[in-house]
Design an enzyme around this catalytic site. Structure first.
Site, PDB file in Angstrom:
ATOM      1  N   ALA A 123       0.863  -1.181   0.000  1.00  0.00           N
ATOM      2  CA  ALA A 123       0.000   0.000   0.000  1.00  0.00           C
ATOM      3  C   ALA A 123       0.900   1.231   0.000  1.00  0.00           C
ATOM      4  CB  ALA A 123      -0.869  -0.020   1.252  1.00  0.00           C
ATOM      5  N   GLY A 147       0.486  -5.218   0.554  1.00  0.00           N
ATOM      6  CA  GLY A 147      -0.633  -5.144  -0.380  1.00  0.00           C
ATOM      7  C   GLY A 147      -0.259  -5.671  -1.763  1.00  0.00           C
ATOM      8  N   GLU A 199      -0.664  -9.233  -1.571  1.00  0.00           N
ATOM      9  CA  GLU A 199      -2.098  -9.484  -1.402  1.00  0.00           C
ATOM     10  C   GLU A 199      -2.834  -9.348  -2.737  1.00  0.00           C
ATOM     11  OE1 GLU A 199      -2.003  -6.731   2.172  1.00  0.00           O
ATOM     12  OE2 GLU A 199      -3.480  -8.221   2.800  1.00  0.00           O
ATOM     13  N   GLU A 233       3.957  -6.035   6.927  1.00  0.00           N
ATOM     14  CA  GLU A 233       3.146  -5.053   7.663  1.00  0.00           C
ATOM     15  C   GLU A 233       3.497  -5.013   9.149  1.00  0.00           C
ATOM     16  OE1 GLU A 233       2.089  -6.934   5.238  1.00  0.00           O
ATOM     17  OE2 GLU A 233       0.572  -5.899   4.027  1.00  0.00           O
TER      18      GLU A 233
HETATM   19  C1  3H9 Z   1       0.436  -2.499   3.257  1.00  0.00           C
HETATM   20  O1  3H9 Z   1       0.666  -2.941   2.172  1.00  0.00           O
HETATM   21  C2  3H9 Z   1      -0.913  -2.591   3.907  1.00  0.00           C
HETATM   22  C3  3H9 Z   1      -1.848  -3.575   3.260  1.00  0.00           C
HETATM   23  O2  3H9 Z   1      -1.657  -4.861   3.813  1.00  0.00           O
HETATM   24  C4  3H9 Z   1      -3.266  -3.287   3.543  1.00  0.00           C
HETATM   25  C5  3H9 Z   1      -3.845  -2.066   2.961  1.00  0.00           C
HETATM   26  C6  3H9 Z   1      -5.318  -1.934   3.161  1.00  0.00           C
HETATM   27  N1  3H9 Z   1       4.631   3.455   0.233  1.00  0.00           N
HETATM   28  O3  3H9 Z   1      13.339   1.590   0.912  1.00  0.00           O
HETATM   29  P1  3H9 Z   1      13.812   2.370  -0.271  1.00  0.00           P
HETATM   30  C7  3H9 Z   1       9.484   4.789  -0.838  1.00  0.00           C
HETATM   31  S1  3H9 Z   1       1.600  -1.682   4.161  1.00  0.00           S
HETATM   32  C8  3H9 Z   1       5.142   4.662  -0.049  1.00  0.00           C
HETATM   33  O4  3H9 Z   1      14.849   3.408  -0.041  1.00  0.00           O
HETATM   34  P2  3H9 Z   1      14.950   0.000  -1.441  1.00  0.00           P
HETATM   35  C9  3H9 Z   1      10.533   5.094   0.215  1.00  0.00           C
HETATM   36  O5  3H9 Z   1      10.024   5.957   1.220  1.00  0.00           O
HETATM   37  C10 3H9 Z   1       3.033  -1.636   3.113  1.00  0.00           C
HETATM   38  N2  3H9 Z   1       6.459   4.869  -0.287  1.00  0.00           N
HETATM   39  O6  3H9 Z   1      14.283   1.445  -1.484  1.00  0.00           O
HETATM   40  C11 3H9 Z   1      11.632   5.726  -0.605  1.00  0.00           C
HETATM   41  O7  3H9 Z   1      11.261   7.056  -0.875  1.00  0.00           O
HETATM   42  P3  3H9 Z   1      12.378   8.200  -0.992  1.00  0.00           P
HETATM   43  C12 3H9 Z   1       3.723  -2.937   3.068  1.00  0.00           C
HETATM   44  C13 3H9 Z   1       7.265   3.814  -0.246  1.00  0.00           C
HETATM   45  O8  3H9 Z   1      15.204  -0.367  -2.839  1.00  0.00           O
HETATM   46  C14 3H9 Z   1      11.549   4.945  -1.918  1.00  0.00           C
HETATM   47  O9  3H9 Z   1      10.237   4.354  -1.952  1.00  0.00           O
HETATM   48  N3  3H9 Z   1       4.959  -2.782   2.326  1.00  0.00           N
HETATM   49  C15 3H9 Z   1       6.790   2.528   0.046  1.00  0.00           C
HETATM   50  O10 3H9 Z   1      16.047  -0.018  -0.454  1.00  0.00           O
HETATM   51  C16 3H9 Z   1      12.577   3.854  -2.043  1.00  0.00           C
HETATM   52  O11 3H9 Z   1      12.510   3.031  -0.895  1.00  0.00           O
HETATM   53  C17 3H9 Z   1       6.097  -2.445   2.924  1.00  0.00           C
HETATM   54  O12 3H9 Z   1       6.169  -2.263   4.116  1.00  0.00           O
HETATM   55  C18 3H9 Z   1       5.411   2.361   0.289  1.00  0.00           C
HETATM   56  N4  3H9 Z   1       4.872   1.165   0.553  1.00  0.00           N
HETATM   57  O13 3H9 Z   1      13.819  -0.954  -0.867  1.00  0.00           O
HETATM   58  C19 3H9 Z   1       7.288  -2.309   2.016  1.00  0.00           C
HETATM   59  N5  3H9 Z   1       7.847   1.664   0.038  1.00  0.00           N
HETATM   60  O14 3H9 Z   1      13.238   7.782  -2.156  1.00  0.00           O
HETATM   61  C20 3H9 Z   1       8.043  -1.087   2.353  1.00  0.00           C
HETATM   62  C21 3H9 Z   1       8.932   2.406  -0.279  1.00  0.00           C
HETATM   63  O15 3H9 Z   1      11.590   9.436  -1.201  1.00  0.00           O
HETATM   64  N6  3H9 Z   1       9.155  -0.842   1.446  1.00  0.00           N
HETATM   65  N7  3H9 Z   1       8.585   3.685  -0.440  1.00  0.00           N
HETATM   66  O16 3H9 Z   1      13.126   8.148   0.314  1.00  0.00           O
HETATM   67  C22 3H9 Z   1      10.314  -1.517   1.504  1.00  0.00           C
HETATM   68  O17 3H9 Z   1      10.507  -2.424   2.285  1.00  0.00           O
HETATM   69  C23 3H9 Z   1      11.412  -1.040   0.595  1.00  0.00           C
HETATM   70  O18 3H9 Z   1      11.128   0.262   0.226  1.00  0.00           O
HETATM   71  C24 3H9 Z   1      11.621  -1.902  -0.671  1.00  0.00           C
HETATM   72  C25 3H9 Z   1      12.664  -1.201  -1.591  1.00  0.00           C
HETATM   73  C26 3H9 Z   1      12.130  -3.282  -0.279  1.00  0.00           C
HETATM   74  C27 3H9 Z   1      10.338  -2.028  -1.455  1.00  0.00           C
END
Ligand code: 3H9
Length: 692
Positions: A66, A105, A108, A128
């Site tokens: 999400a 998400g 999902e 999450e």
């Molecule tokens: C969810 O899904 C809830 C659902 O179950 C239910 C809903 C109803 N959103 O980490 P990085 C940005 S909860 C917005 O440096 P990497 C991050 O802030 C979500 N922004 O890169 C950064 O911005 P900036 C469950 C996001 O290559 C940029 O992307 N998912 C999101 O080292 C690059 O990120 C997670 O918890 C997001 N979801 O790692 C996954 N994710 O460049 C969270 C990232 O401006 N994300 N950004 O600083 C991660 O674990 C890592 O970002 C990922 C990439 C592994 C994807």
């Protein structure tokens, strides 16, 4: 190709409709992505020329979850559930094509496709829990149906990812393909040709029949690791619902528990931390495109606990290291400790025995600092003595090639003075690793007055390469972390002279969520570090402890006594009496001290010091201080770190308590920070205050 929304498009590949998401950086499920998926499914379903649908992403990854930035905003339609139903209920086969990371998400959504293919490097997870949440889009009900509850418990309570092979083994992926797009289209055609069913995960229950004791056993297994956190337990409850309720009732239960977590402080704190960690990597006055220096080889001076741990970080990512010690004996000991650490990791299955040899092969021992001559970066990791470090850096200056980064692992000393011992202060920087350096994530990167932008940019990027969380800090005694720790220590030591016991102070800090309290921490580190018997005059708590033969865990006697076999600690009444007597002798009144007072006196001076650190520009942002304390000292992430926590307590309350204590207690650390007073008066927040 037709654009459906600003981030989603559709095109035909033969009779397969390919819906492509392009929402950089991580294809998060922003409202236009949800709308695009919904529109794409509706369009493809209505198009008679389409026989199957592939959902794929451009860029570096499949949907990573999400859009977390939308959590604090009013919900925008369509709901994710709407887009998911359009996939799951589609009358044509839907295939999700995964590369990069299918997270939260994102996974999902993928689980609402009838089939999933991935490339070899793809990874899958429901992280999450790390945001203080649970997968709230049916993930808690679908994942156990695919993997079985046992694996779902592991994945959802840890938030850890699994690779494509493991995903294939447990049924999360149907096929691993070489070229993702053409492989996914071919797979979709095959499903059509073979007349395979429209397989919906929600309809499956073949893996749900488990012994109910599984859940309580699992709770016991993770109890220590998840102490204080709400989200792991809520995730478990959802999986219990998956095995005991039908799918729709399970989803309702999931929604209820999701809302509860979402409205609580823990998830706000953990979401805040997610962005704080990423923000910490950015340095406003060092632009993103600052050229980075190549670091292909590293030298480490010192093969003790720190030097060895630091060397391992580089070897782990394939960077060769030369570790220099003074004697062959010390060098052999250092290399043996490193080997032992790697072999333990291999025994636990974290790396292979081939990895052990590869990594050991990257670490060369030497007794000659001359071997640093051609290294790109040299890190000094000897004991804390400013004069010694100055001599070492003068020697580095003589030996090392021009442009090499010269780094000191000091935990408190003045980098500017160390840099001044060289003719190239622009190349000198602090890299304060935390012990054990091969395990702890935090790296305080200390910027000297003259450190160049290139050296800062390179060190920050390199930190990430070696899997550390870097925070840039300025020069002052103890930098951010230790400077604040000193304040807690001062008060803890005073409290035990007024009638509190070490065990009481430690329990309050432990119950707050730290892994241990200040006295247990001293016992672990050793009470005699830096203590000199000949200079000891029995005038501080530490001196009287050391003079009475108490050295901490290493000799079984410290603030606690330790069982030689189990290392279990027991409060020592002799120590308690000794501390009380010492206090009385100094005319300190003995009284009962409440736990609340212990907490306030240990933590409020830290908040106050944090504000002073911000005021002096030692930290760039309040949130950087939180990143330091969460990763370097075990501050519980579910309270957001000291600055976030102070905001949740209320800065007016913190200010009024500090004023109150400063009227009764001595010490500069009780002098209220003008910045703290100002931010409180303005109704601001420390977490978003910038330094300087
Ligand atoms: C969810 O899904 C809830 C659902 O179950 C239910 C809903 C109803 N959103 O980490 P990085 C940005 S909860 C917005 O440096 P990497 C991050 O802030 C979500 N922004 O890169 C950064 O911005 P900036 C469950 C996001 O290559 C940029 O992307 N998912 C999101 O080292 C690059 O990120 C997670 O918890 C997001 N979801 O790692 C996954 N994710 O460049 C969270 C990232 O401006 N994300 N950004 O600083 C991660 O674990 C890592 O970002 C990922 C990439 C592994 C994807």
């Amino acid at each position: 190709m037709t654009d459906l929304t600003e981030s989603v498009s559709i095109e035909h590949d033969g009779t397969v409709a390919v819906i492509t998401i392009n929402n950089p950086p991580v294809n998060a499920l922003s409202h236009h992505v949800r709308q695009g998926i919904l529109d794409g499914m509706t369009t493809a379903a209505a198009d008679d020329s389409v026989t199957a649908i592939v959902l794929i992403c451009d860029g570096r990854t499949f949907i990573a979850g999400a859009d977390i930035t939308e959590f604090s905003q009013a919900p925008k339609p369509p709901s994710l559930a709407g887009a998911q139903s359009a996939m799951e209920d589609c009358t044509k086969p839907v295939v999700a094509a995964v590369h990069g990371t299918a997270l939260g998400g994102g996974l999902e959504v993928a689980m609402c496709a009838h089939y999933r293919v991935s490339d070899e490097g793809a990874r899958f997870g429901l992280p999450e829990v790390k945001l203080g949440l649970l997968p709230g889009a049916g993930g808690t009900q679908r994942l156990p149906r695919v993997t079985g509850p046992a694996k779902a418990l592991e994945m959802m309570t840890s938030g850890d990812m699994i690779g494509s092979e493991e995903a294939l083994d447990c049924g999360l992926v149907d096929e691993i393909v070489d070229d993702l797009r053409s492989g996914a289209v071919a797979f979709a055609n095959k499903v059509v040709e073979e007349g395979r069913p429209l397989s919906r995960i929600r309809d499956r229950d073949d893996k749900l029949n488990v012994d109910p004791s599984l859940f309580d056993d699992f709770r016991k297994k993770i109890a220590r690791k998840t102490r204080g956190f709400l989200a792991p337990e809520y995730n478990i409850r959802c999986i219990e619902a998956a095995v005991s309720l039908d799918f729709d009732a399970g989803v309702s239960r999931e929604r209820e528990l999701f809302e509860e977590l979402m409205s609580g402080t823990q998830s706000s704190a953990q979401q805040y931390y997610f962005f704080a960690e990423r923000e910490a990597a950015k340095v406003p006055d060092v632009p993103k495109d600052t050229p980075k220096l190549p670091v292909a080889s590293v030298g480490v001076l010192g093969g003790g606990t720190m030097g060895g741990g630091i060397s391992m970080n580089f070897a782990n990512v394939g960077i060769p290291v030369t570790m220099v010690e003074q004697t062959q004996e010390a060098l052999d000991r250092g290399l043996a400790v490193i080997r032992g650490n790697y072999e333990r990791s291999a025994k636990n299955g974290r790396i292979t025995s081939d990895d052990v040899e590869t990594r050991m092969g990257l670490i060369t021992g030497s007794l000659d600092q001359g071997d640093f001559a051609e290294k790109d970066m040299i890190i000094e990791a000897v004991f804390e003595d400013l004069d010694l470090k100055k001599k070492i850096f003068a020697e580095f200056d003589r030996i090392c090639k021009p442009g090499a980064i010269l780094a000191s692992n000091t935990s408190a000393l003045d980098i500017n003075q160390i840099a001044a011992a060289t003719s190239r202060p622009e190349s000198v920087i602090g890299t304060h690793f935390f012990s054990p350096a091969n395990v702890m994530k935090l790296l305080e990167v200390v910027r000297g007055e003259q450190t160049s932008d290139e050296v800062i940019a390179t060190t920050m990027a390199l930190s990430k390469q070696i899997a550390k969380i870097p925070v840039l800090v300025g020069v002052c005694h103890g930098f951010v972390g230790n400077r604040m720790l000193f304040m807690r220590r001062l008060e803890a030591d005073k409290l035990v002279l007024e009638g509190a016991t070490p065990a009481q102070v430690d329990k309050v800090i432990y119950d707050f969520g730290f892994p241990m309290g200040p006295f247990a921490m001293s016992d672990l580190a050793g009470l005699d570090i830096g203590w000199k018997e000949e200079e000891s005059t029995g005038s501080t708590v530490r001196e009287i402890m050391c003079e009475s033969g108490r050295r901490g865990q290493k000799n079984g006697r410290g603030y606690y006594t330790y069982d030689p076999e189990t290392r279990a600690s027991t409060p020592d009444p002799e120590v308690e009496q000794m501390l009380r007597d010492f206090g009385s002798k100094q005319g300190i009144e003995q009284r009962d001290i409440t736990d609340q007072e212990v907490l306030e006196r240990c933590l409020y001076p830290m908040i106050n010091e944090g504000a002073k650190i911000l005021e002096e520009g030692i930290a760039l942002r309040g949130s950087d201080i939180d990143v330091v304390w969460i990763n370097g000292y075990g501050w519980p992430v579910y309270t957001g770190g000291p600055m976030f926590w102070a905001d949740t307590v209320g800065l007016d309350e913190v200010v009024s308590k500090i004023k109150d204590y400063s009227s009764k207690l001595d010490g500069e650390h009780w002098q209220l920070s003008p910045l703290l007073e100002r931010v409180a008066a303005d109704g601001g927040k420390l977490q978003s205050t910038t330094g300087g």
